[in-house]
Design a protein around this motif. Structure first.
Motif, PDB file in Angstrom:
ATOM      1  N   UNK A 109       0.822  -1.211   0.000  1.00  0.00           N
ATOM      2  CA  UNK A 109       0.000   0.000   0.000  1.00  0.00           C
ATOM      3  C   UNK A 109       0.853   1.257   0.000  1.00  0.00           C
ATOM      4  N   UNK A 110       1.940   1.262   0.765  1.00  0.00           N
ATOM      5  CA  UNK A 110       2.780   2.454   0.839  1.00  0.00           C
ATOM      6  C   UNK A 110       3.496   2.705  -0.481  1.00  0.00           C
ATOM      7  N   UNK A 111       3.809   1.663  -1.226  1.00  0.00           N
ATOM      8  CA  UNK A 111       4.410   1.868  -2.547  1.00  0.00           C
ATOM      9  C   UNK A 111       3.394   2.441  -3.526  1.00  0.00           C
ATOM     10  N   UNK A 112       2.148   2.001  -3.415  1.00  0.00           N
ATOM     11  CA  UNK A 112       1.091   2.586  -4.245  1.00  0.00           C
ATOM     12  C   UNK A 112       0.877   4.046  -3.853  1.00  0.00           C
ATOM     13  N   UNK A 113       0.871   4.329  -2.556  1.00  0.00           N
ATOM     14  CA  UNK A 113       0.754   5.714  -2.100  1.00  0.00           C
ATOM     15  C   UNK A 113       1.876   6.577  -2.689  1.00  0.00           C
ATOM     16  N   UNK A 114       3.071   6.034  -2.723  1.00  0.00           N
ATOM     17  CA  UNK A 114       4.193   6.794  -3.285  1.00  0.00           C
ATOM     18  C   UNK A 114       3.918   7.197  -4.730  1.00  0.00           C
ATOM     19  N   UNK A 115       3.400   6.268  -5.523  1.00  0.00           N
ATOM     20  CA  UNK A 115       3.113   6.580  -6.925  1.00  0.00           C
ATOM     21  C   UNK A 115       2.027   7.641  -7.050  1.00  0.00           C
ATOM     22  N   UNK A 116       1.014   7.548  -6.202  1.00  0.00           N
ATOM     23  CA  UNK A 116      -0.059   8.542  -6.236  1.00  0.00           C
ATOM     24  C   UNK A 116       0.489   9.916  -5.860  1.00  0.00           C
ATOM     25  N   UNK A 122      -1.780  16.508  -4.476  1.00  0.00           N
ATOM     26  CA  UNK A 122      -3.036  17.126  -4.053  1.00  0.00           C
ATOM     27  C   UNK A 122      -4.170  16.108  -4.071  1.00  0.00           C
ATOM     28  N   UNK A 123      -4.248  15.304  -5.127  1.00  0.00           N
ATOM     29  CA  UNK A 123      -5.275  14.265  -5.222  1.00  0.00           C
ATOM     30  C   UNK A 123      -5.124  13.259  -4.083  1.00  0.00           C
ATOM     31  N   UNK A 124      -3.899  12.952  -3.710  1.00  0.00           N
ATOM     32  CA  UNK A 124      -3.652  11.905  -2.717  1.00  0.00           C
ATOM     33  C   UNK A 124      -4.305  12.198  -1.379  1.00  0.00           C
ATOM     34  N   UNK A 125      -4.500  13.485  -1.065  1.00  0.00           N
ATOM     35  CA  UNK A 125      -5.032  13.818   0.249  1.00  0.00           C
ATOM     36  C   UNK A 125      -6.476  13.375   0.427  1.00  0.00           C
ATOM     37  N   UNK A 304       7.466  10.624  -2.593  1.00  0.00           N
ATOM     38  CA  UNK A 304       6.884  10.650  -3.929  1.00  0.00           C
ATOM     39  C   UNK A 304       7.263  11.910  -4.694  1.00  0.00           C
ATOM     40  N   UNK A 305       7.157  13.072  -4.036  1.00  0.00           N
ATOM     41  CA  UNK A 305       7.518  14.321  -4.706  1.00  0.00           C
ATOM     42  C   UNK A 305       9.006  14.332  -5.034  1.00  0.00           C
ATOM     43  N   UNK A 306       9.831  13.834  -4.124  1.00  0.00           N
ATOM     44  CA  UNK A 306      11.261  13.777  -4.392  1.00  0.00           C
ATOM     45  C   UNK A 306      11.583  12.929  -5.611  1.00  0.00           C
ATOM     46  N   UNK A 307      10.913  11.789  -5.762  1.00  0.00           N
ATOM     47  CA  UNK A 307      11.137  10.923  -6.925  1.00  0.00           C
ATOM     48  C   UNK A 307      10.718  11.616  -8.211  1.00  0.00           C
ATOM     49  N   UNK A 308       9.544  12.256  -8.207  1.00  0.00           N
ATOM     50  CA  UNK A 308       9.077  12.942  -9.407  1.00  0.00           C
ATOM     51  C   UNK A 308      10.005  14.096  -9.781  1.00  0.00           C
ATOM     52  N   UNK A 309      10.461  14.838  -8.776  1.00  0.00           N
ATOM     53  CA  UNK A 309      11.367  15.953  -9.035  1.00  0.00           C
ATOM     54  C   UNK A 309      12.699  15.443  -9.594  1.00  0.00           C
ATOM     55  N   UNK A 310      13.211  14.357  -9.023  1.00  0.00           N
ATOM     56  CA  UNK A 310      14.463  13.757  -9.513  1.00  0.00           C
ATOM     57  C   UNK A 310      14.332  13.332 -10.973  1.00  0.00           C
ATOM     58  N   UNK A 311      13.258  12.632 -11.304  1.00  0.00           N
ATOM     59  CA  UNK A 311      13.104  12.168 -12.687  1.00  0.00           C
ATOM     60  C   UNK A 311      12.979  13.337 -13.655  1.00  0.00           C
ATOM     61  N   UNK A 312      12.275  14.378 -13.248  1.00  0.00           N
ATOM     62  CA  UNK A 312      12.138  15.543 -14.115  1.00  0.00           C
ATOM     63  C   UNK A 312      13.495  16.212 -14.322  1.00  0.00           C
ATOM     64  N   UNK A 313      14.303  16.279 -13.274  1.00  0.00           N
ATOM     65  CA  UNK A 313      15.628  16.882 -13.386  1.00  0.00           C
ATOM     66  C   UNK A 313      16.542  16.059 -14.291  1.00  0.00           C
ATOM     67  N   UNK A 314      16.477  14.743 -14.186  1.00  0.00           N
ATOM     68  CA  UNK A 314      17.287  13.872 -15.040  1.00  0.00           C
ATOM     69  C   UNK A 314      16.904  14.065 -16.506  1.00  0.00           C
ATOM     70  N   UNK A 358      17.052   5.799  -0.690  1.00  0.00           N
ATOM     71  CA  UNK A 358      17.256   5.550   0.735  1.00  0.00           C
ATOM     72  C   UNK A 358      15.963   5.619   1.520  1.00  0.00           C
ATOM     73  N   UNK A 359      15.130   6.606   1.223  1.00  0.00           N
ATOM     74  CA  UNK A 359      13.842   6.718   1.915  1.00  0.00           C
ATOM     75  C   UNK A 359      12.923   5.563   1.550  1.00  0.00           C
ATOM     76  N   UNK A 360      12.933   5.159   0.285  1.00  0.00           N
ATOM     77  CA  UNK A 360      12.083   4.031  -0.116  1.00  0.00           C
ATOM     78  C   UNK A 360      12.503   2.759   0.626  1.00  0.00           C
TER      79      UNK A 360
END
Length: 596
Positions: A109-116, A122-125, A304-314, A358-360
């Motif tokens: 569930x927490x991995x699914x939450x990460x993707x959301x 905002x939707x996740x809340x 989740x935000x950190x992962x999305x920001x990282x991928x966008x930066x790459x 590391x957080x994951x």
């Protein structure tokens, strides 16, 4: 540009390979959830997040929420997306089958939450707050309330909130003024105003179920006089259909720095009918059932935000052409090299990558404990899981959100001036990530909770659930040549953590301000050691897989490289944290108040 592809391979690594020796797995209650089934869930969740939620993220931020005729309207597309989300069963993923849930483990569930969260935090809340509310109701409400509310909340037909904060009190809830007057039929009449209520009103569900902290007329002062009440927006009829409005209105929505597609509301309760959840004057205990669940989920928001920001930066670093590599042109066929060749850009990208992986990994360990606490047949395992969760909840909340915000800032820096404007979308990550360091208890409060409550509890028993696995792993494996330099770094940091723990315990008994001054640095130190433990295990597994001749050599080589960067460039922060703790409170408290 907002770029995201779910990191499914790393998620599967955390889920299936990394934590098999932690004593929290092999739960008979979860035997039906085979690895193949869990992988299929992850793949479908990735499709949902990438195809349905991600396209709404930037437009939702621009449009925001609004009030029309007393009802909050979410941005275009959110209602249709929520309907798809609910109908596909995502709202009920980890809930108890007794109430219509699917009963999947928290580790999935927490991995699914990460993707959301990565695709649309905002939707996740909206579903996230509902899941937390159902946890509190399930744990403390009467059977009648459970039967009346849980099935529709678990399915996502109705949503939930928690209403704590008032304009004059935030962290100090002992000051709250909302009152609840008992009625002859066993209900209460709740009157008062709350602010900063996430998902307080919206057009995604037919009903919103508020969990409201309030005082009864005979309540003692302070937090010992707070009770918890269930207050629906609309009163249900006996057959479950919606009846009359219940005096719950929206006074306004907050105009925020970020999370603009999440409705943060000012709520008024005017003689609203409510029912007691749990025991009188014991509302804080019931509410913390929800809040502790939410704190782990808020940490996942940062991840989740950190992962999305990282991928966008790459993605940008691979495309943006600027200058030539210091050692000579890497792409002589182009007018300039892509900026990913430059060491400082790589430093930023690697830092964000290490933070997210590391957080994951650390979050995966905590998620397995959440599963064991609930489902293990062994009382000793359940007790150890409870201790570990108590210790790590403030760390997950504070560390993950701190690092997620840092990763978002690094993404903007990678883009340069283009990152500072809305067009490319990464500035949204900075704005969205910032609130996670504040709500559900500021990160400073998390640090105080760690050193003031969780660390000394039961003569340090919570700490043993963390210290023993780290110590045992180092004792067993630090002599192995393949990981020896990394293990030596972790041993040094772990030693600093042990010294800092004793130092804070000794000083804090004489002067609580000493513990308070050390708290934030101690939380970071413990978090770094936890991440280091996970990276050391990851590196060992990666080395074994490569020696075996895996057909996924690229993944495991990358895992070794990422672990190497952590031990070389990130773990040394542990020394700085220890030295700051060692310095004590003197310089922090020295300046006279009127000199600020």
């Amino acid at each position: 540009m907002q770029v995201y592809e779910a990191p499914l391979r790393d998620m599967r690594f955390v889920l299936h390979e990394l934590h098999g020796d932690d004593g929290f797995g092999d739960l008979a209650a979860h035997a039906e959830f085979t690895p193949d089934l869990l992988d299929a869930v992850l793949e479908e969740a990735a499709r949902m997040a990438q195809e349905i939620l991600l396209p709404l993220n930037a437009p939702g931020d621009i449009e925001g929420c609004r009030i029309e005729n007393g009802v909050v309207r979410t941005p275009a597309g959110f209602k249709a997306a929520y309907d798809q989300f609910r109908e596909a069963g995502w709202a009920a993923l980890a809930s108890d089958p007794q109430w219509g849930g699917q009963g999947l483990p928290e580790s999935i569930n927490k991995l699914v939450e990460e993707m959301i969260c990565a695709t649309n935090v905002s939707f996740s809340l909206y579903p996230g707050l509902t899941h937390g509310a159902t946890t509190a109701i399930e744990g403390h409400a009467s059977d009648d309330l459970k039967q009346a509310y849980l099935p529709k909340m678990v399915s996502g037909e109705w949503s939930g909130t928690m209403c704590l904060t008032e304009s004059h009190c935030g962290t100090d809830l002992g000051l709250l003024r909302t009152r609840a007057v008992p009625q002859e039929d066993g209900s209460f009449r709740v009157t008062g105003s709350k602010i900063f209520i996430s998902a307080g009103d919206h057009d995604l569900t037919d009903n919103v179920i508020h969990l409201v902290l309030a005082r009864m007329p005979d309540a003692p002062p302070g937090v010992k006089g707070i009770s918890l009440f269930l207050v629906p927006k609309f009163l249900p009829n006996a057959d479950g259909t919606l009846g009359n409005a219940n005096g719950v209105t929206v006074a306004g929505i907050e105009h925020k720095m970020g999370m603009k597609a999440s409705a943060t509301c000012q709520m008024n309760f005017d003689d609203s009918v409510g029912w007691l959840v749990g025991e009188p004057h014991k509302g804080m205990a019931a509410m913390f059932t929800m809040m502790n669940t939410e704190r782990v989920s808020v940490g996942v928001q940062g991840l989740g935000i950190g992962e999305a920001a990282y991928q966008s930066a790459v993605a940008y670093a691979r495309e943006r052409l600027q200058g030539r590599a210091l050692g000579g042109a890497k792409r002589p066929d182009l007018p300039a090299d892509p900026i990913i060749v430059h060491p400082d850009v790589r430093r930023m990208l690697m830092t964000a990558r290490v933070y997210t992986e590391g957080c994951r990994a650390l979050g995966g360990w905590v998620s397995r404990a959440l599963d064991a606490e609930k489902a293990s047949a062994d009382p000793e395992v359940r007790a150890r899981a409870t201790d570990f969760i108590a210790l790590m909840t403030p760390v997950v909340k504070a560390l993950f959100t701190d690092l997620g915000y840092e990763s978002a800032n690094l993404a903007v820096q990678t883009y340069g001036g283009h990152g500072y404007i809305r067009e490319h979308g990464v500035e949204q990550y900075v704005r969205d990530a910032r609130i996670a360091m504040i709500y559900e208890g500021t990160n400073g409060i998390q640090a105080l909770d760690l050193v003031g409550r969780k660390m000394p509890a039961r003569m340090g028993r919570n700490l043993r659930a963390f210290f023993h696995p780290v110590s045992s792993f180092l004792d067993a494996h630090e002599g192995e040549e393949a990981i020896k330099p990394m293990a030596q770094g972790l041993r040094q940091a772990f030693g600093a953590l042990q010294l800092a723990t004793g130092m804070i315990a000794q000083r804090g008994m004489k002067d609580p301000e000493e513990a308070g001054a050390a708290a934030t640095d101690y939380l970071r130190l413990l978090g770094l050691v936890g991440m280091g433990y996970c990276f050391l295990k990851s590196a060992r597994i990666a080395g074994q897989r490569l020696a075996e001749g895996t057909d996924e050599a690229g993944f495991y080589k990358a895992k070794l490289a990422t672990a190497g960067f952590f031990f070389d460039r990130i773990l040394p922060q542990a020394t700085a944290a220890f030295l700051a703790i060692k310095s004590g409170k003197r310089s922090t408290m020295a300046l006279a108040e009127d000199a600020f």
